[in-house]
Design a protein around this motif. Sequence first.
Motif, short mmCIF file in Angstrom:
data_model
loop_
_atom_site.label_atom_id
_atom_site.label_comp_id
_atom_site.label_asym_id
_atom_site.label_seq_id
_atom_site.Cartn_x
_atom_site.Cartn_y
_atom_site.Cartn_z
N ARG A 34 -9.22 4.12 -4.25
CA ARG A 34 -8.66 5.47 -4.18
C ARG A 34 -9.26 6.35 -5.28
O ARG A 34 -9.55 7.54 -5.07
N ALA A 35 -9.48 5.76 -6.46
CA ALA A 35 -10.09 6.51 -7.56
C ALA A 35 -11.52 6.91 -7.22
O ALA A 35 -11.97 8.01 -7.57
N GLY A 72 3.49 5.70 -5.63
CA GLY A 72 3.70 5.54 -7.06
C GLY A 72 4.89 4.70 -7.43
O GLY A 72 5.41 4.81 -8.55
N TYR A 129 -3.43 7.19 -10.86
CA TYR A 129 -3.31 5.86 -10.26
C TYR A 129 -2.68 4.85 -11.21
O TYR A 129 -2.80 3.65 -11.03
N HIS A 130 -1.97 5.38 -12.20
CA HIS A 130 -1.07 4.59 -13.06
C HIS A 130 -1.78 3.50 -13.85
O HIS A 130 -1.25 2.40 -14.02
N PHE A 131 -2.99 3.79 -14.33
CA PHE A 131 -3.64 2.90 -15.28
C PHE A 131 -3.08 3.20 -16.67
O PHE A 131 -2.77 4.35 -16.99
N GLU A 164 0.82 -1.20 0.00
CA GLU A 164 0.00 0.00 0.00
C GLU A 164 0.86 1.26 0.00
O GLU A 164 0.53 2.24 -0.67
N ARG A 189 -6.42 0.49 -5.92
CA ARG A 189 -6.36 1.66 -6.81
C ARG A 189 -7.75 2.15 -7.16
O ARG A 189 -8.00 3.37 -7.21
N ILE A 228 -4.40 -5.32 -5.63
CA ILE A 228 -3.79 -4.06 -6.08
C ILE A 228 -4.79 -3.24 -6.89
O ILE A 228 -4.93 -2.03 -6.70
N ASN A 229 -5.51 -3.91 -7.80
CA ASN A 229 -6.50 -3.19 -8.60
C ASN A 229 -7.62 -2.62 -7.73
O ASN A 229 -8.06 -1.49 -7.92
N PHE A 284 -8.78 2.00 -17.47
CA PHE A 284 -9.28 2.42 -16.17
C PHE A 284 -10.80 2.28 -16.11
O PHE A 284 -11.35 1.74 -15.14
N LEU A 342 2.08 1.66 -3.50
CA LEU A 342 1.01 2.16 -4.37
C LEU A 342 0.77 3.65 -4.14
O LEU A 342 0.62 4.42 -5.10
#
Length: 295
Positions: free
Chosen positions: A242-243, A200, A261-263, A194, A239, A235-236, A269, A197
């Motif tokens: 958070r989105a 980044g 969020y690095h998609f 976490e 993210r 992980i997904n 996304f 993540l």
Amino acid sequence: MDFSKFHPYVYYATKYAFYRGQTSNNRYVYSSSIYIVTEGKGIFGLRGKQYEALPGMMVYMEAGQPHDWIADATDPLVHVCCYFDWHYVDRTEVFKDHAAPLCYDFAQLRTELVGEAFPYPLPEISSISASLLNWTDLLQRSFISSEHTTERTFLRSMAAQSHFAVFINHFLTYSLQEKHIPDPRIGKLLARIEVDLINGHAIDLENYSESLGVSRGYFFELFKKTTGLSPIQYINQFRINRAREDLSSSNLSVMQIADKYHFNSVHYFSRMFSKYVGVSPQTYRESEASSKILL
């Protein structure tokens, strides 16, 4: 079982030295308790059964259990102990002077104030002789007097609760032996993932499995057992959650959130968001905005 309510709270933790031949009356503690014999010897009685008390003996008792101690006549025992509940119980109205009350007569025991038991069985008698110093050091950091928390004692209590959380985590990891609460190594790894993540950093599953000293396959097995998800799913989901916060409360566009969020792309996304949430990011944002208007 609602595990969110379990926040262990210590009321009283101390070191207690018995006098030669001292006996304690049969008694009932309203909260759960843990005792670790550090010196001397004696007899411990629990529900009519007696045990030899020697250094390294650890006793765990659920709340409301009858017990007593008898110290040796020449080499009396010493123990460190703590009285705690698995979640805070307010007994201030009935017991105004003691945060960790005792009862010496079962007929007078206020059963509605007896603390809740832990949902899984825990061993009552254990031997921790090999690591006694480590255990006593952890518990001694939580020492606190048996008084209700007030503005005068709040900061000291908060520090004791913090140290006690470390002790009780150690106790549960030892006592459950991973039968009910899965491998604690994964719990520590989740915190690391976490942080990576949030900051980044690159997410490297091979690196995570190597840090545990296990194969990739066994790592995936442990991870799924602990979280209910595969590492990629976890992980997904992290993210996406958070989105969701940003879609609900920020002015960032869907494209900016996907980038944040690095998609790989806004399309990826949107597809992943719909998979986990059930609606597209834009639809989710609109529904959140509508609900705020109604409130």
